[in-house]
Design an enzyme around this catalytic site. Structure first.
Site, PDB file in Angstrom:
ATOM      1  N   GLY A  61       0.744  -1.067   0.640  1.00 43.67           N
ATOM      2  CA  GLY A  61      -0.330  -0.422  -0.013  1.00 43.67           C
ATOM      3  C   GLY A  61       0.632   1.369  -0.021  1.00 43.67           C
ATOM      4  CB  CYS A  85      -2.699  12.044   7.512  1.00 39.33           C
ATOM      5  SG  CYS A  85      -4.610  11.296   6.732  1.00 39.33           S
ATOM      6  CE  LYS A 113     -10.934   8.863  11.262  1.00 41.06           C
ATOM      7  NZ  LYS A 113     -10.644   8.510   9.783  1.00 41.06           N
ATOM      8  CG  HIS A 163      -3.013  15.487   4.357  1.00 40.16           C
ATOM      9  ND1 HIS A 163      -3.528  15.013   2.809  1.00 40.16           N
ATOM     10  CD2 HIS A 163      -3.773  14.432   5.121  1.00 40.16           C
ATOM     11  CE1 HIS A 163      -4.017  13.776   2.996  1.00 40.16           C
ATOM     12  NE2 HIS A 163      -4.378  13.697   4.001  1.00 40.16           N
TER      13      HIS A 163
HETATM   14  N1  LIG Z   1      -2.414   7.333   3.644  1.00 38.25           N
HETATM   15  C1  LIG Z   1      -2.252   7.704   4.345  1.00 38.25           C
HETATM   16  O1  LIG Z   1      -2.390   9.367   4.248  1.00 38.25           O
HETATM   17  C2  LIG Z   1      -2.347   7.282   5.639  1.00 38.25           C
HETATM   18  C3  LIG Z   1      -2.527   7.987   6.913  1.00 38.25           C
HETATM   19  C4  LIG Z   1      -3.127   7.669   8.050  1.00 38.25           C
HETATM   20  C5  LIG Z   1      -2.855   6.562   7.506  1.00 38.25           C
HETATM   21  N2  LIG Z   1      -3.129   5.534   6.889  1.00 38.25           N
HETATM   22  C6  LIG Z   1      -4.468   4.617   7.349  1.00 38.25           C
HETATM   23  O2  LIG Z   1      -3.132   3.229   6.621  1.00 38.25           O
HETATM   24  C7  LIG Z   1      -3.846   2.500   6.290  1.00 38.25           C
HETATM   25  C8  LIG Z   1      -3.303   2.106   5.001  1.00 38.25           C
HETATM   26  O3  LIG Z   1      -4.143   3.227   3.840  1.00 38.25           O
HETATM   27  P1  LIG Z   1      -2.875   3.251   2.342  1.00 38.25           P
HETATM   28  O4  LIG Z   1      -3.262   4.207   1.829  1.00 38.25           O
HETATM   29  O5  LIG Z   1      -1.034   2.809   2.228  1.00 38.25           O
HETATM   30  O6  LIG Z   1      -3.785   2.151   1.424  1.00 38.25           O
HETATM   31  P2  LIG Z   1      -3.741   1.349   0.101  1.00 38.25           P
HETATM   32  O7  LIG Z   1      -2.547   2.332   0.062  1.00 38.25           O
HETATM   33  O8  LIG Z   1      -5.147   0.723  -0.107  1.00 38.25           O
HETATM   34  O9  LIG Z   1      -2.851   0.011   1.075  1.00 38.25           O
HETATM   35  C9  LIG Z   1      -3.592  -1.174   1.523  1.00 38.25           C
HETATM   36  C10 LIG Z   1      -2.247  -2.134   2.315  1.00 38.25           C
HETATM   37  O10 LIG Z   1      -3.468  -3.047   2.926  1.00 38.25           O
HETATM   38  C11 LIG Z   1      -2.961  -4.197   2.906  1.00 38.25           C
HETATM   39  N3  LIG Z   1      -4.301  -5.452   2.831  1.00 38.25           N
HETATM   40  C12 LIG Z   1      -5.145  -5.148   2.632  1.00 38.25           C
HETATM   41  N4  LIG Z   1      -6.462  -5.955   3.003  1.00 38.25           N
HETATM   42  C13 LIG Z   1      -5.727  -6.263   4.013  1.00 38.25           C
HETATM   43  C14 LIG Z   1      -5.997  -8.440   4.799  1.00 38.25           C
HETATM   44  N5  LIG Z   1      -6.821  -8.614   4.639  1.00 38.25           N
HETATM   45  N6  LIG Z   1      -4.501  -8.635   4.906  1.00 38.25           N
HETATM   46  C15 LIG Z   1      -3.522  -8.167   4.756  1.00 38.25           C
HETATM   47  N7  LIG Z   1      -3.111  -6.965   4.246  1.00 38.25           N
HETATM   48  C16 LIG Z   1      -3.978  -6.479   3.826  1.00 38.25           C
HETATM   49  C17 LIG Z   1      -3.374  -4.072   1.254  1.00 38.25           C
HETATM   50  O11 LIG Z   1      -2.297  -5.357   0.843  1.00 38.25           O
HETATM   51  P3  LIG Z   1      -2.789  -5.630  -0.863  1.00 38.25           P
HETATM   52  O12 LIG Z   1      -2.550  -5.002  -2.008  1.00 38.25           O
HETATM   53  O13 LIG Z   1      -2.371  -7.197  -0.753  1.00 38.25           O
HETATM   54  O14 LIG Z   1      -4.209  -5.525  -0.853  1.00 38.25           O
HETATM   55  C18 LIG Z   1      -1.984  -2.846   1.089  1.00 38.25           C
HETATM   56  O15 LIG Z   1      -0.900  -3.418   1.456  1.00 38.25           O
HETATM   57  C19 LIG Z   1      -5.452   2.751   6.411  1.00 38.25           C
HETATM   58  O16 LIG Z   1      -5.678   2.034   7.827  1.00 38.25           O
HETATM   59  C20 LIG Z   1      -4.850   4.111   6.537  1.00 38.25           C
HETATM   60  O17 LIG Z   1      -6.250   4.893   6.980  1.00 38.25           O
HETATM   61  C21 LIG Z   1      -3.498   6.179   5.978  1.00 38.25           C
END
Ligand SMILES: NC(=O)c1ccc[n+]([C@@H]2O[C@H](COP(=O)([O-])OP(=O)(O)OC[C@H]3O[C@@H](n4cnc5c(N)ncnc54)[C@H](OP(=O)(O)O)[C@@H]3O)[C@@H](O)[C@H]2O)c1
Length: 344
Positions: free
Chosen positions: A12, A130, A214, A242
């Site tokens: 991700g 974030c 949040k 952001h």
């Molecule tokens: N993006 C931001 O700015 C940000 C900031 C703070 C917090 N977050 C949090 O960080 C988390 C990830 O965000 P992201 O932006 O990186 O999302 P993303 O790009 O959609 O990536 C999601 C990741 O989770 C994995 N995943 C999903 N379902 C899974 C499962 N059942 N078992 C194992 N792995 C699984 C996916 O793997 P696959 O590729 O195999 O599906 C992928 O590696 C979220 O909780 C989000 O709220 C994000």
């Protein structure tokens, strides 16, 4: 002996950034494991000059893992973080699943690293949202100086905050507009290309969105429960970074010059504030950077002790991956975690 670190969500946006930052900062790991869902088994991700092949989270044995950086969403974290912690690894989670749990510290190292001490109750440490992370980095030094009573913030949040599918959607819609193809909203409720959307996460009963709630709840937990905060969170067609327009009311007087000087010395902050065209930071410039950039510091003369500022940061770094790695570094530096004996 170095640490064994697992990165869950390694395919991700945040997980990839975590791997980059662990390598960039030479985190003392002997072994780094990339984990994702079953569908990503064998997918290759970079870790410094190495390539890691992803393994499946649900088939992985965590018994010799020391630190687990989780970024696979709230439902995966709710199911897996307690099991991983029970296997003896410290979990640093990026989702909102544990942030409001009284037994889970919610940490931004520049602001409340000492609150880490409470992590042993559940073995889980939460990373804030974030938009909160960069905000509290900017607010903390000002709060220490003049005591913040109220904050009014409007955010301009990039699409990467909604995951990699959301970045693909902005790209596809932008292209569709240029070639006059139909524009189809999927991930976002309305078209995001050449538009802004005043809605992030679900609506609450009082009309605020969960993202706005949040920011309020997390600022109280991390910085001070007495601070009143109201937010309007808006998604904008920017890939990374952001931005926030922040009005701050203080109990005690503080001038823009004093604030500029305090922020220039504060950990994690970089002030770029020239009152001329281009003398401020935009999200495009902060992508790939670690700092929370602060610009446009001025008096808010509509209240007794008020300031306004503009604050920009890379949401994938300080807003997520960097903050998580910094938490792991504090655990190591303060000897709150030690490397387990590994099987030969
Ligand atoms: N993006 C931001 O700015 C940000 C900031 C703070 C917090 N977050 C949090 O960080 C988390 C990830 O965000 P992201 O932006 O990186 O999302 P993303 O790009 O959609 O990536 C999601 C990741 O989770 C994995 N995943 C999903 N379902 C899974 C499962 N059942 N078992 C194992 N792995 C699984 C996916 O793997 P696959 O590729 O195999 O599906 C992928 O590696 C979220 O909780 C989000 O709220 C994000």
């Amino acid at each position: 002996m170095g640490f064994k670190v697992a990165v869950v969500g390694a395919t991700g946006n945040v997980g990839r950034e975590m791997l980059d930052i662990l390598a960039e900062r030479a985190f003392p790991a002997d072994d780094v494991i990339a984990l994702a869902s079953r569908k990503s088994m064998g997918v290759e991700v970079s870790f410094g000059d190495k390539i890691l092949k992803c393994k499946s989270l649900d088939q992985y044995d965590f018994s010799d893992v020391d630190i687990c950086l989780m970024s696979a969403g709230g439902s995966v974290s709710k199911q897996w973080s307690p099991k991983i912690a029970a296997a003896g690894a410290v979990v640093i989670d990026n989702s909102s699943a544990w942030r409001y749990d009284a037994d889970v510290p919610l940490i931004v190292p520049e602001v409340n690293a000492d609150a880490l001490a409470g992590f042993r109750k559940k073995g889980i440490i939460a990373n804030p949202n974030c938009s909160t992370a960069q905000l509290v980095v900017a607010l903390k030094p000002l709060h220490d100086r003049a005591k913040i009573t109220r904050v009014v913030v409007a955010t301009y949040q990039s699409v990467s905050g909604a995951g990699h599918d959301a970045m693909d959607e902005l790209f596809a819609q932008t292209r569709a507009v240029y070639v006059t193809d139909p524009v189809e909203p999927k991930k976002f409720p309305k078209r995001i290309a050449f538009n802004v959307i005043p809605h992030i996460d679900v609506f609450m009963e009082d009309g605020y969105t969960k993202e706005e709630w949040k920011m309020m709840a997390e600022t109280k937990k991390i910085l001070d429960p007495a601070i009143k905060l109201t937010a309007t969170c808006v998604r904008v067609p920017v890939f990374i970074g952001h931005s926030e327009a922040v009005n701050i009311e203080f109990e005690n007087p503080i001038t823009p010059d004093e604030a500029r000087e305090i922020l220039a010395r504060a950990p994690g902050c970089l002030v770029i504030d020239k009152r001329e065209p281009g003398g401020y930071v935009t999200p495009y410039e902060c992508a790939g950077e670690d700092a929370t950039y602060i610009s446009r510091i001025r008096e808010d003369a509509t209240v007794e002790n008020g300031l306004v500022l503009w604050c920009v940061s890379d949401n994938l770094r300080k807003g997520a991956a960097l903050n998580a790695v910094q938490i792991a570094e504090v655990l190591v530096n303060r000897k709150l975690v030690s490397a387990k004996q590994k099987a030969a």
